[in-house]
Design an enzyme around this catalytic site. Sequence first.
Site, PDB file in Angstrom:
ATOM      1  N   GLU A 113       1.400 -18.341 -42.122  1.00  0.00           N
ATOM      2  CA  GLU A 113       0.649 -18.327 -40.852  1.00  0.00           C
ATOM      3  C   GLU A 113      -0.064 -16.993 -40.711  1.00  0.00           C
ATOM      4  O   GLU A 113       0.483 -15.953 -41.093  1.00  0.00           O
ATOM      5  CB  GLU A 113       1.623 -18.571 -39.681  1.00  0.00           C
ATOM      6  CG  GLU A 113       1.016 -18.549 -38.293  1.00  0.00           C
ATOM      7  CD  GLU A 113      -0.131 -19.544 -38.103  1.00  0.00           C
ATOM      8  OE1 GLU A 113      -1.269 -19.059 -37.993  1.00  0.00           O
ATOM      9  OE2 GLU A 113       0.106 -20.761 -38.085  1.00  0.00           O
ATOM     10  N   ASP A 159      -3.555 -15.620 -45.503  1.00  0.00           N
ATOM     11  CA  ASP A 159      -4.300 -16.849 -45.779  1.00  0.00           C
ATOM     12  C   ASP A 159      -3.522 -17.722 -46.777  1.00  0.00           C
ATOM     13  O   ASP A 159      -3.187 -17.279 -47.889  1.00  0.00           O
ATOM     14  CB  ASP A 159      -5.673 -16.460 -46.363  1.00  0.00           C
ATOM     15  CG  ASP A 159      -6.596 -17.652 -46.559  1.00  0.00           C
ATOM     16  OD1 ASP A 159      -6.138 -18.803 -46.448  1.00  0.00           O
ATOM     17  OD2 ASP A 159      -7.793 -17.414 -46.834  1.00  0.00           O
ATOM     18  N   ASP A 186      -5.884 -27.037 -38.226  1.00  0.00           N
ATOM     19  CA  ASP A 186      -7.020 -26.922 -37.300  1.00  0.00           C
ATOM     20  C   ASP A 186      -8.068 -27.974 -37.650  1.00  0.00           C
ATOM     21  O   ASP A 186      -8.521 -28.038 -38.799  1.00  0.00           O
ATOM     22  CB  ASP A 186      -7.639 -25.523 -37.403  1.00  0.00           C
ATOM     23  CG  ASP A 186      -6.691 -24.473 -36.862  1.00  0.00           C
ATOM     24  OD1 ASP A 186      -6.306 -24.578 -35.688  1.00  0.00           O
ATOM     25  OD2 ASP A 186      -6.315 -23.555 -37.619  1.00  0.00           O
ATOM     26  N   LYS A 204     -16.384 -29.893 -34.869  1.00  0.00           N
ATOM     27  CA  LYS A 204     -17.853 -29.959 -34.968  1.00  0.00           C
ATOM     28  C   LYS A 204     -18.267 -30.163 -36.418  1.00  0.00           C
ATOM     29  O   LYS A 204     -17.713 -29.515 -37.316  1.00  0.00           O
ATOM     30  CB  LYS A 204     -18.472 -28.655 -34.450  1.00  0.00           C
ATOM     31  CG  LYS A 204     -18.296 -28.475 -32.963  1.00  0.00           C
ATOM     32  CD  LYS A 204     -19.018 -27.240 -32.479  1.00  0.00           C
ATOM     33  CE  LYS A 204     -18.759 -27.084 -30.990  1.00  0.00           C
ATOM     34  NZ  LYS A 204     -18.708 -25.717 -30.544  1.00  0.00           N
ATOM     35  N   ASP A 247      -3.856 -35.515 -35.764  1.00  0.00           N
ATOM     36  CA  ASP A 247      -4.161 -36.465 -34.692  1.00  0.00           C
ATOM     37  C   ASP A 247      -5.674 -36.653 -34.572  1.00  0.00           C
ATOM     38  O   ASP A 247      -6.144 -37.181 -33.575  1.00  0.00           O
ATOM     39  CB  ASP A 247      -3.578 -35.985 -33.352  1.00  0.00           C
ATOM     40  CG  ASP A 247      -4.121 -34.625 -32.940  1.00  0.00           C
ATOM     41  OD1 ASP A 247      -4.378 -33.799 -33.832  1.00  0.00           O
ATOM     42  OD2 ASP A 247      -4.300 -34.384 -31.729  1.00  0.00           O
ATOM     43  N   THR A 304       5.824 -31.564 -33.406  1.00  0.00           N
ATOM     44  CA  THR A 304       5.298 -30.196 -33.340  1.00  0.00           C
ATOM     45  C   THR A 304       4.578 -29.973 -32.002  1.00  0.00           C
ATOM     46  O   THR A 304       4.264 -30.920 -31.283  1.00  0.00           O
ATOM     47  CB  THR A 304       4.302 -29.911 -34.493  1.00  0.00           C
ATOM     48  OG1 THR A 304       3.025 -30.439 -34.145  1.00  0.00           O
ATOM     49  CG2 THR A 304       4.758 -30.481 -35.822  1.00  0.00           C
ATOM     50  N   PHE A 310       1.465 -28.986 -31.508  1.00  0.00           N
ATOM     51  CA  PHE A 310       0.127 -29.590 -31.485  1.00  0.00           C
ATOM     52  C   PHE A 310       0.203 -31.112 -31.460  1.00  0.00           C
ATOM     53  O   PHE A 310      -0.710 -31.765 -30.955  1.00  0.00           O
ATOM     54  CB  PHE A 310      -0.724 -29.081 -32.660  1.00  0.00           C
ATOM     55  CG  PHE A 310      -1.421 -27.807 -32.296  1.00  0.00           C
ATOM     56  CD1 PHE A 310      -0.732 -26.600 -32.297  1.00  0.00           C
ATOM     57  CD2 PHE A 310      -2.748 -27.805 -31.897  1.00  0.00           C
ATOM     58  CE1 PHE A 310      -1.360 -25.413 -31.921  1.00  0.00           C
ATOM     59  CE2 PHE A 310      -3.384 -26.630 -31.519  1.00  0.00           C
ATOM     60  CZ  PHE A 310      -2.687 -25.430 -31.532  1.00  0.00           C
ATOM     61  N   GLU A 311       1.265 -31.658 -31.981  1.00  0.00           N
ATOM     62  CA  GLU A 311       1.454 -33.113 -31.886  1.00  0.00           C
ATOM     63  C   GLU A 311       1.627 -33.506 -30.413  1.00  0.00           C
ATOM     64  O   GLU A 311       1.021 -34.476 -29.943  1.00  0.00           O
ATOM     65  CB  GLU A 311       2.701 -33.493 -32.691  1.00  0.00           C
ATOM     66  CG  GLU A 311       3.017 -34.966 -32.672  1.00  0.00           C
ATOM     67  CD  GLU A 311       4.082 -35.317 -33.703  1.00  0.00           C
ATOM     68  OE1 GLU A 311       4.796 -34.410 -34.172  1.00  0.00           O
ATOM     69  OE2 GLU A 311       4.192 -36.503 -34.039  1.00  0.00           O
TER      70      GLU A 311
HETATM   71  C1  SAM Z   1      -3.511 -26.411 -34.969  1.00  0.00           C
HETATM   72  S1  SAM Z   1      -2.314 -25.216 -35.418  1.00  0.00           S
HETATM   73  C2  SAM Z   1      -0.882 -26.236 -35.823  1.00  0.00           C
HETATM   74  C3  SAM Z   1       0.410 -25.489 -35.688  1.00  0.00           C
HETATM   75  C4  SAM Z   1       1.681 -26.298 -35.963  1.00  0.00           C
HETATM   76  N1  SAM Z   1       1.768 -26.742 -37.346  1.00  0.00           N
HETATM   77  C5  SAM Z   1       1.799 -27.456 -35.028  1.00  0.00           C
HETATM   78  O1  SAM Z   1       1.657 -28.601 -35.487  1.00  0.00           O
HETATM   79  O2  SAM Z   1       2.050 -27.236 -33.833  1.00  0.00           O
HETATM   80  C6  SAM Z   1      -2.873 -24.721 -37.044  1.00  0.00           C
HETATM   81  C7  SAM Z   1      -2.363 -23.364 -37.470  1.00  0.00           C
HETATM   82  O3  SAM Z   1      -2.750 -23.126 -38.809  1.00  0.00           O
HETATM   83  C8  SAM Z   1      -3.032 -21.749 -38.965  1.00  0.00           C
HETATM   84  N2  SAM Z   1      -3.914 -21.630 -40.139  1.00  0.00           N
HETATM   85  C9  SAM Z   1      -5.127 -22.211 -40.317  1.00  0.00           C
HETATM   86  N3  SAM Z   1      -5.621 -21.925 -41.526  1.00  0.00           N
HETATM   87  C10 SAM Z   1      -4.706 -21.130 -42.137  1.00  0.00           C
HETATM   88  C11 SAM Z   1      -4.669 -20.494 -43.403  1.00  0.00           C
HETATM   89  N4  SAM Z   1      -5.659 -20.637 -44.288  1.00  0.00           N
HETATM   90  N5  SAM Z   1      -3.589 -19.743 -43.703  1.00  0.00           N
HETATM   91  C12 SAM Z   1      -2.582 -19.602 -42.808  1.00  0.00           C
HETATM   92  N6  SAM Z   1      -2.548 -20.182 -41.587  1.00  0.00           N
HETATM   93  C13 SAM Z   1      -3.609 -20.943 -41.259  1.00  0.00           C
HETATM   94  C14 SAM Z   1      -3.689 -21.352 -37.653  1.00  0.00           C
HETATM   95  O4  SAM Z   1      -3.567 -19.966 -37.392  1.00  0.00           O
HETATM   96  C15 SAM Z   1      -2.927 -22.200 -36.644  1.00  0.00           C
HETATM   97  O5  SAM Z   1      -1.855 -21.489 -36.066  1.00  0.00           O
END
Ligand code: SAM
Length: 251
Positions: free
Chosen positions: A106, A133, A156, A160, A192, A227, A229-230
């Site tokens: 993360e 990353d 994420d 768009k 979702d 989760t 976000f779910e």
């Molecule tokens: C929409 S959130 C989902 C969080 C969790 N898995 C949930 O379902 O509640 C997506 C997460 O992925 C992380 N993220 C996106 N791309 C990433 C990357 N390349 N490396 C590490 N983290 C990443 C973002 O910072 C964000 O916190």
Amino acid sequence: MSINDTEESGRSEELIRSLRENRSYVIRTTRMSPHQKNSLKRLRDRFCLPPIDPGSPGSGYNWETVFPHRAADPLRPVILDIGFGMGGELAELASERRDADFLGIEVHAPGVGKLLSEIERLELENVRIAQQDAVVVCGQGVPPGSVAGVHLFFPDPWPKKRHHKRRLVRPGFPELVAPLLAPGGYLYMVTDWQDYAEQMLGVMEESAVLSNPHGGFAPPQPWRPQTAFERKGLAKGHRIYELLYRCQDSS
Ligand SMILES: C[S@@+](CC[C@H](N)C(=O)[O-])C[C@H]1O[C@@H](n2cnc3c(N)ncnc32)[C@H](O)[C@@H]1O
């Protein structure tokens, strides 16, 4: 290093470079709670891995160094959670699966702070964090063939159209993740967003590096915790799409 090794490492450097071009994340400036800050300060050195230098190939993890208890039990499964957000699902799963080791990946510092506090509260010796990353962590940190499962829960969605190129699951992603899996290992993705789910199916089918035992979408796996976000998606009336892929068993 043989010619094949050189070709292989050149190919993966190119893959990492192309996937890093359009980052799948933004570093948000969300303020950290005092508790998260405190957890980061006290626990980061113990549970967060030193960052991988994207400029120096070969700087991978050794699981026995990362999780010292593996010296006595090297066959424990290793599971990756890419983009764990605030880490609720990861802490819950790691607490139930003390027989397995988890690497959470993360970039969002408050989430790292929150998971660190959960690691302490639940006494989770089987969790480590890579605050970096995921493309670099998977491409350079994780040893090939060493992972039993990769979780990508609610990545994420970049809704768009002009941002679709930033979605983590795009051409090249299967080739990044598949080599990490041990025979029989799995990649489990959940979203979702219908059009992202369809993109995932298309990208995976096109690359064909992993097999899909369900043909299309998979049934929900009963062991997967819900989760954050779910919950948000369900509250908006979204349907949940699950995709489960397998690495061929060598036997
Ligand atoms: C929409 S959130 C989902 C969080 C969790 N898995 C949930 O379902 O509640 C997506 C997460 O992925 C992380 N993220 C996106 N791309 C990433 C990357 N390349 N490396 C590490 N983290 C990443 C973002 O910072 C964000 O916190």
